[in-house]
Motif scaffolding. Structure first.
Motif, PDB file in Angstrom:
ATOM      1  N   ASP A  67     -20.460  -3.786 -45.438  1.00 31.41           N
ATOM      2  CA  ASP A  67     -19.282  -4.595 -46.142  1.00 31.41           C
ATOM      3  C   ASP A  67     -18.203  -4.080 -45.688  1.00 31.41           C
ATOM      4  O   ASP A  67     -17.085  -4.742 -45.391  1.00 31.41           O
ATOM      5  N   GLU A  91     -17.508  -5.057 -42.073  1.00 35.06           N
ATOM      6  CA  GLU A  91     -17.626  -6.612 -41.836  1.00 35.06           C
ATOM      7  C   GLU A  91     -15.821  -6.789 -42.181  1.00 35.06           C
ATOM      8  O   GLU A  91     -15.326  -7.712 -41.589  1.00 35.06           O
ATOM      9  N   LYS A  92     -15.430  -6.163 -43.125  1.00 31.72           N
ATOM     10  CA  LYS A  92     -14.092  -6.458 -43.639  1.00 31.72           C
ATOM     11  C   LYS A  92     -13.033  -5.847 -42.609  1.00 31.72           C
ATOM     12  O   LYS A  92     -12.124  -6.502 -42.373  1.00 31.72           O
ATOM     13  N   LYS A 111     -13.701  -5.905 -39.300  1.00 29.78           N
ATOM     14  CA  LYS A 111     -13.664  -6.998 -38.439  1.00 29.78           C
ATOM     15  C   LYS A 111     -13.206  -8.280 -38.817  1.00 29.78           C
ATOM     16  O   LYS A 111     -12.227  -8.728 -37.785  1.00 29.78           O
ATOM     17  N   GLU A 112     -12.906  -8.435 -40.058  1.00 31.21           N
ATOM     18  CA  GLU A 112     -12.399  -9.733 -40.359  1.00 31.21           C
ATOM     19  C   GLU A 112     -10.836  -9.697 -40.402  1.00 31.21           C
ATOM     20  O   GLU A 112     -10.344 -10.673 -40.107  1.00 31.21           O
ATOM     21  N   GLY A 118      -9.195  -7.830 -38.445  1.00 30.34           N
ATOM     22  CA  GLY A 118      -8.895  -7.557 -37.133  1.00 30.34           C
ATOM     23  C   GLY A 118      -7.808  -7.333 -36.687  1.00 30.34           C
ATOM     24  O   GLY A 118      -7.179  -6.287 -37.059  1.00 30.34           O
TER      25      GLY A 118
END
Length: 430
Positions: free
Chosen positions: A171, A174-175, A177-178, A180
């Protein structure tokens, strides 16, 4: 190893413990005339017996040399902070040039953010963990507002999944990467203060760099507690307090790490003062700042020698023992405490939920225990019986058996006191 819930077994573990002799190098408070069982080294470490000697040395030099102590004391004051570099570097996995000691933790995080939080039109967001230690929350929010942004927009919190006590690495990644290319900084506590979860700092640092962000770590609960490889992990910066696992005394000086790739730069944003100026030219009182060629360039004011003396005393013991030996005992004593808790849980028909991860790679010295069906009354009982622990709302006690001075017999005795406290309450209720 097959553990046993008996005093004899605990005493045998203490006999096998290579660090058992260090217990006598610390001063324990007493309750009812007996040394306490001390579980709050994650808040304030015990006083090393050698600390008084180190402080007395400074007081003696001050009395006998006055201002000349800066240069002629046995441990001269003008370069006192340099005595920490090599020893601290071994504790945090850094090069000696990358560490320094100055100020206090949140002050240093603010100062480091001058260099490493440089928001631009698009890249301005900070990623941190949900419900970070309040001081970090206040610090990050105030930095964001200082730069003219709304914390609700600029601060991105990584959250736990519903019903779970700990963060999942997938998680977090992913955060990052989100967010960015909007991410300017990733700033997380290396060990979560509430649950004791240890984050995968290497993987998170790499992920932050992949999106072009700086990555820093608040190591308040990590320094002197977990294996750190700040240089190898290519961390940009980090800071830690010294009064928890490093036993330097209340509110004492903070350590800093600044990656060597940022050294020898005159153009890096930085709040500067004369103690960061070229050491060889510091007393020439020149108008133009010439930074030291290492982390000391971030120094601002004269080192607080009296405060740093106990830190140096404690650090000497860290250097004697080494982090591998401390971690080896840490793992064993925490596992034994976990076993004791589960055994007492069975005997009293209560429910203790250990919310610290079971995986040894994701935990260190601390076990956080949710006391289902119990309350602050039990905590108060423990304190009255000489078990010094820590209460966190809504119903959690944090237990940190520090390997330097906690014994296996402490773990057994704690279990017996805990059991008695719960049974007494149940007896009254019935």
């Amino acid at each position: 190893m097959q553990f046993e819930n008996s005093r004899e077994f605990a005493i045998q573990l203490d006999k096998e413990d290579k660090l058992s002799g260090y217990r006598d190098k610390f001063i324990f408070p007493k309750v009812n005339g007996k040394e306490v069982i001390y579980f709050v080294g994650n808040s304030l470490g015990l006083q090393p017996r050698s600390a008084q000697k180190y402080v007395d040395e400074v007081m003696k030099d001050w009395a006998e040399l006055a201002v000349e102590g800066h240069f002629y004391a046995e441990k001269s004051w003008w370069d006192y902070h340099e005595r920490f570099s090599e020893k601290l570097a071994r504790v945090v996995g850094a090069k000696p040039s990358e560490v320094t000691v100055m100020n206090t933790l949140t002050v240093n995080l603010h100062l480091l953010m001058v260099s490493f939080y440089r928001p631009e039109a698009k890249r301005y967001k900070i990623i941190c963990e949900e419900k970070a230690f309040p001081s970090d929350q206040y610090m990050i929010s105030s930095q964001v507002r200082f730069h003219g942004y709304d914390p609700k927009d600029a601060i991105v919190e990584i959250k736990k999944r519903d019903g779970e006590n700990n963060f999942r690495i997938e998680d977090i990644l992913e955060k990052i990467k989100e967010v960015g290319d909007e991410c300017a900084l990733v700033l997380i506590g290396g060990v979560n203060y509430y649950t004791g979860q240890v984050f995968d700092m290497e993987t998170i640092t790499k992920a932050g760099h992949e999106v072009g962000a700086f990555v820093g770590w608040d190591l308040a609960h990590a320094a002197g507690n977990v294996e750190l490889k700040l240089s190898e992990w290519n961390v940009d910066f980090a800071a830690w307090c010294s009064y928890k696992y490093m036993n330097s005394g209340p509110g004492n000086a903070s350590g800093c790490f600044i990656n060597e790739k940022y050294h020898n730069k005159k153009d890096i944003p930085r709040f500067e003062g004369w103690w960061g100026h070229n050491k060889e030219r510091r007393f020439l009182m020149e108008p133009e700042f010439q930074p030291e060629p290492n982390a000391d360039a971030w120094q601002i004011s004269n080192a607080p020698i009296l405060a740093m003396a106990p830190y140096l005393a404690s650090l000497q013991m860290f250097d004697e023992v080494g982090m591998p030996a401390l971690i080896e005992k840490r793992n064993r004593i925490v596992a034994y405490l976990e076993f004791i808790l589960h055994e007492i849980d069975k005997e009293v028909e209560s429910t203790f939920e250990i919310i610290t991860p079971e995986n040894q790679e994701e935990r260190a010295t601390q076990l956080s225990v949710f006391l289902h069906g119990e309350g602050r009354e039990l905590f108060n009982y423990l304190m009255e019986e000489g078990v010094i622990t820590d209460w966190r709302e809504p119903n959690v006690i944090r237990l940190a058996p520090v390997p330097f001075y906690c014994s296996f017999e402490d773990m057994y005795q704690f279990g017996q006191i805990l059991k008695k406290g719960i049974l007494n309450k149940q007896k009254v209720s019935n």
